[in-house]
Motif scaffolding. Structure first.
Motif, PDB file in Angstrom:
ATOM      1  N   GLN A   1     -35.433  58.423   1.965  1.00 15.82           N
ATOM      2  CA  GLN A   1     -36.760  58.439   1.349  1.00 15.82           C
ATOM      3  C   GLN A   1     -37.478  57.091   1.446  1.00 15.82           C
ATOM      4  O   GLN A   1     -38.648  56.965   1.075  1.00 15.82           O
TER       5      GLN A   1
ATOM      6  N   ASP B   1     -38.492  67.346  -7.065  1.00 10.92           N
ATOM      7  CA  ASP B   1     -37.984  66.452  -6.028  1.00 10.92           C
ATOM      8  C   ASP B   1     -37.102  65.388  -6.679  1.00 10.92           C
ATOM      9  O   ASP B   1     -37.595  64.491  -7.365  1.00 10.92           O
ATOM     10  N   ALA B   2     -35.797  65.483  -6.458  1.00 11.14           N
ATOM     11  CA  ALA B   2     -34.856  64.567  -7.095  1.00 11.14           C
ATOM     12  C   ALA B   2     -34.591  63.316  -6.271  1.00 11.14           C
ATOM     13  O   ALA B   2     -33.808  62.462  -6.687  1.00 11.14           O
ATOM     14  N   ARG B   3     -35.248  63.180  -5.110  1.00 10.10           N
ATOM     15  CA  ARG B   3     -34.963  62.031  -4.239  1.00 10.10           C
ATOM     16  C   ARG B   3     -35.325  60.700  -4.886  1.00 10.10           C
ATOM     17  O   ARG B   3     -34.779  59.659  -4.517  1.00 10.10           O
TER      18      ARG B   3
ATOM     19  N   PRO C   1     -36.222  53.701  -9.887  1.00  8.77           N
ATOM     20  CA  PRO C   1     -36.321  55.148  -9.736  1.00  8.77           C
ATOM     21  C   PRO C   1     -36.867  55.781 -11.015  1.00  8.77           C
ATOM     22  O   PRO C   1     -37.068  55.099 -12.023  1.00  8.77           O
TER      23      PRO C   1
ATOM     24  N   THR D   1     -29.493  55.956   6.510  1.00 13.28           N
ATOM     25  CA  THR D   1     -28.671  57.128   6.236  1.00 13.28           C
ATOM     26  C   THR D   1     -28.515  57.372   4.741  1.00 13.28           C
ATOM     27  O   THR D   1     -28.590  58.514   4.271  1.00 13.28           O
ATOM     28  N   ARG D   2     -28.316  56.301   3.994  1.00 11.51           N
ATOM     29  CA  ARG D   2     -28.090  56.444   2.549  1.00 11.51           C
ATOM     30  C   ARG D   2     -29.367  56.792   1.794  1.00 11.51           C
ATOM     31  O   ARG D   2     -29.341  57.579   0.842  1.00 11.51           O
ATOM     32  N   TRP D   3     -30.487  56.180   2.182  1.00  9.46           N
ATOM     33  CA  TRP D   3     -31.740  56.363   1.436  1.00  9.46           C
ATOM     34  C   TRP D   3     -32.863  56.735   2.395  1.00  9.46           C
ATOM     35  O   TRP D   3     -33.770  55.927   2.675  1.00  9.46           O
TER      36      TRP D   3
ATOM     37  N   THR E   1     -30.219  59.243  -9.621  1.00  8.48           N
ATOM     38  CA  THR E   1     -29.016  59.714  -8.944  1.00  8.48           C
ATOM     39  C   THR E   1     -29.068  59.416  -7.451  1.00  8.48           C
ATOM     40  O   THR E   1     -28.030  59.177  -6.811  1.00  8.48           O
ATOM     41  N   ASN E   2     -30.279  59.394  -6.894  1.00  2.51           N
ATOM     42  CA  ASN E   2     -30.433  59.270  -5.447  1.00  2.51           C
ATOM     43  C   ASN E   2     -31.149  58.008  -4.984  1.00  2.51           C
ATOM     44  O   ASN E   2     -31.255  57.771  -3.771  1.00  2.51           O
ATOM     45  N   LEU E   3     -31.621  57.209  -5.910  1.00  2.97           N
ATOM     46  CA  LEU E   3     -32.368  56.001  -5.528  1.00  2.97           C
ATOM     47  C   LEU E   3     -32.014  54.860  -6.475  1.00  2.97           C
ATOM     48  O   LEU E   3     -31.991  55.044  -7.695  1.00  2.97           O
TER      49      LEU E   3
ATOM     50  N   VAL F   1     -27.633  52.607 -11.813  1.00  2.00           N
ATOM     51  CA  VAL F   1     -28.183  53.256 -10.625  1.00  2.00           C
ATOM     52  C   VAL F   1     -27.988  52.403  -9.377  1.00  2.00           C
ATOM     53  O   VAL F   1     -28.304  52.830  -8.269  1.00  2.00           O
TER      54      VAL F   1
END
Length: 405
Positions: free
Chosen positions: A144, A249-251, A273, A140-142, A255-257, A103
Motif C-alpha cells: 500500500q 479496507d484494512a490495509r 495507521p 512485498t511487505r507493505w 495490523t497491516n501498516l 504496530v
C-alpha cells in the motif's frame, strides 16, 4: 555563584515555610512522570496545570505519539527510549484501554549509509530488535506504500504508537490514588528577590508554597521565564491531519501498516495507521512557523492540507482522494540542538526548569521523570547537553530531525 551550602540553607528555609515538598507545574508527560516518581519516593507532591492533564492545547494532548529507539546511535536517547518502553508497557497493562499499540515503526531513507549500520549494531548490542530492509522487501511487505525513491528502511517491530492523552491522564489518576495531589492552577510569572523561590502566585491571587518547584510547562515555559529561557525554546505550529480509509479496507490499519517516517520527503512526513478507528494520521515534521500557544488559532490551513494531499498522491496514492476525517494544531517546543532543557534556575536554588521536547520528547517521559527526580534529590548527575548554558537563543528553524508527534 552560589555554594552548595547556600543552596542547601535557602532550600531548607523555603521548606520550613512550605505546604508541599514539591510543586510540579505542568501536567504534561514530563511533569506528570516527574511528579509520579517523586510521590513514589515518599515526597509530598502537588501537580498543577492551568487547563488540566494533557489538555487539548498541550503538547502532550491529542491521540498518538511514536516510540522508537532509532536515534542515529545516540547512546542517551536510544537507552532512554528503550528503558521507557518497558514502563509504557507496564502502564498499558495497568489500564483497561491500551496505552501502547505495538504496530512497529518503519523509517524510510533515500539512500543507504554506514551510519545506519552503526545504529543497527549499537541497538543490537542493547538487545533492541531492528532490521535494515531493501526496497524490494518493503514493497512485498507493505504494497500500500509507493517506495519510489526509497533505497533502505529501518524496521523496528517492537515499537509503535503511544496513546498520548490517555497515558498522561491515566498516570495522573495513579499519582492521585497513591497519595499525590492534582489541581487546576494557572501560575503567574514567578518572582523572588531572594536566592530561592518561596511560593508561586496564581492568576487569581492564590499563593502556593513548597520546598522545591519544578516547572515543566511545555510551550509556556518561555512565557513564565522570558529572561532565563526566552528564545532558547521556541514553540512552533504543527498541523496534523487524519484521513478516512476506504470502507472495509484494512490495509491502513495497525495490523497491516506500521508507524512510519519518510526522511526522503522535503517536509519529513510521518504518519500512523488507523488506530482505534481515528483515521490515517499524517503530518510534516519540519518546523512550522513560530506559534503562541495562548493566542494561536487552532485551525489547520488549506495550504498545509494541499501539501499533505500532494504527498499522499506520491507515497500513499489510494488515500490521496480520501475525505479529511479530522485535523488539529499542536506545537513543538524547539531547542536549538533538539536536546532537552533540564536545569536548575540560575538564581533560585530550589527551582528547576524542564522542557524543550522538540517533537521527540514524549516517548522519553518515564526516563525524564526519573532523571529530573534524581537531579532535584541530588542522587543523579546532570547531563551537560541539557543544561541551560548549552542552549542558544534561536528562531525556531535551526534544523530538522525524526520526531514523534
Amino acid at each position: 555563584m552560589q555554594t552548595d551550602e547556600v543552596r542547601a540553607n535557602s532550600s531548607a528555609e523555603s521548606q520550613s515555610r512550605s505546604d508541599w515538598d514539591f510543586i510540579v507545574i505542568g501536567a504534561g508527560v514530563f511533569g506528570t512522570w516527574t511528579a509520579w516518581n517523586l510521590q513514589r519516593r515518599g515526597y509530598k507532591t502537588l501537580l498543577l496545570d492551568a487547563w488540566g492533564a494533557a489538555h487539548s492545547r498541550s503538547s502532550s494532548g491529542g491521540e498518538t505519539r511514536l516510540i522508537r529507539t532509532e536515534h542515529a546511535a545516540d547512546p542517551l536517547f536510544t537507552r532512554w527510549a528503550w528503558e521507557s518502553l518497558t514502563e509504557w508497557h507496564e502502564l498499558s497493562k495497568r489500564h483497561e484501554s491500551p496505552i501502547f499499540h505495538q504496530v512497529g515503526a518503519l523509517y524510510l531513507y533515500p539512500e543507504d549509509s554506514v551510519k545506519f549500520d552503526k545504529s543497527v549494531a549499537f541497538q543490537h548490542a542493547l538487545g533492541i530488535p531492528i532490521e535494515k530492509l531493501g526496497q524490494s522487501t518493503m514493497k512485498t511487505r507493505w504494497p500500500q506504500i509507493d517506495f519510489n525513491g526509497i533505497a533502505v528502511g529501518l524496521w523496528q517491530p517492537t515499537m509503535g504508537a503511544l496513546m498520548a492523552r490517555r497515558s498522561v491522564q491515566t498516570l495522573v489518576g495513579e499519582f492521585v490514588k497513591a497519595g499525590g495531589s492534582f489541581r487546576q492552577f494557572a501560575a503567574d510569572v514567578p518572582r523572588s528577590e531572594r536566592t530561592f523561590l518561596p511560593a508561586i502566585t496564581g492568576n487569581r491571587g492564590e499563593i502556593l508554597r513548597a520546598g522545591r518547584f519544578i516547572f515543566a510547562c511545555g510551550p509556556w515555559l518561555p512565557k513564565l521565564f522570558p529572561d532565563v529561557v526566552g528564545d532558547r525554546i521556541v514553540p512552533t505550529r504543527q498541523d496534523v491531519f487524519f484521513f478516512a480509509p476506504p470502507a472495509g479496507d484494512a490495509r491502513f490499519g495497525g495490523t497491516n501498516l506500521p508507524v512510519w517516517v519518510d526522511a526522503s520527503s522535503q517536509g519529513w512526513y510521518y504518519g500512523f495507521p488507523d488506530i482505534e478507528s481515528r483515521g490515517f494520521k499524517i503530518a510534516p515534521d519540519a518546523d512550522g512557523p513560530r506559534y503562541d500557544p495562548d493566542r494561536g488559532d487552532r485551525r489547520t490551513t488549506d495550504h498545509a492540507l494541499a501539501d499533505v494531499r500532494a504527498y499522499l498522491a506520491r507515497r500513499f496514492p489510494d488515500l490521496a482522494g480520501r475525505p479529511l476525517a479530522e485535523s488539529r494544531v499542536c506545537q513543538y517546543e524547539v531547542s536549538d540542538n533538539r536536546d532537552l532543557l533540564v536545569d536548575r534556575h540560575p538564581a533560585w536554588a530550589n527551582t528547576w526548569l524542564v522542557g524543550g521536547g522538540s517533537g521527540h520528547g514524549f516517548k522519553h517521559g518515564p526516563a525524564v521523570g526519573r532523571y529530573v527526580s534524581d537531579l532535584v534529590l541530588a542522587t543523579g548527575e546532570a547531563e551537560p547537553r541539557f543544561v541551560l548554558t548549552s542552549h542558544k537563543i534561536h528562531d525556531g528553524t535551526s534544523g530538522r530531525g525524526v520526531r514523534d508527534e
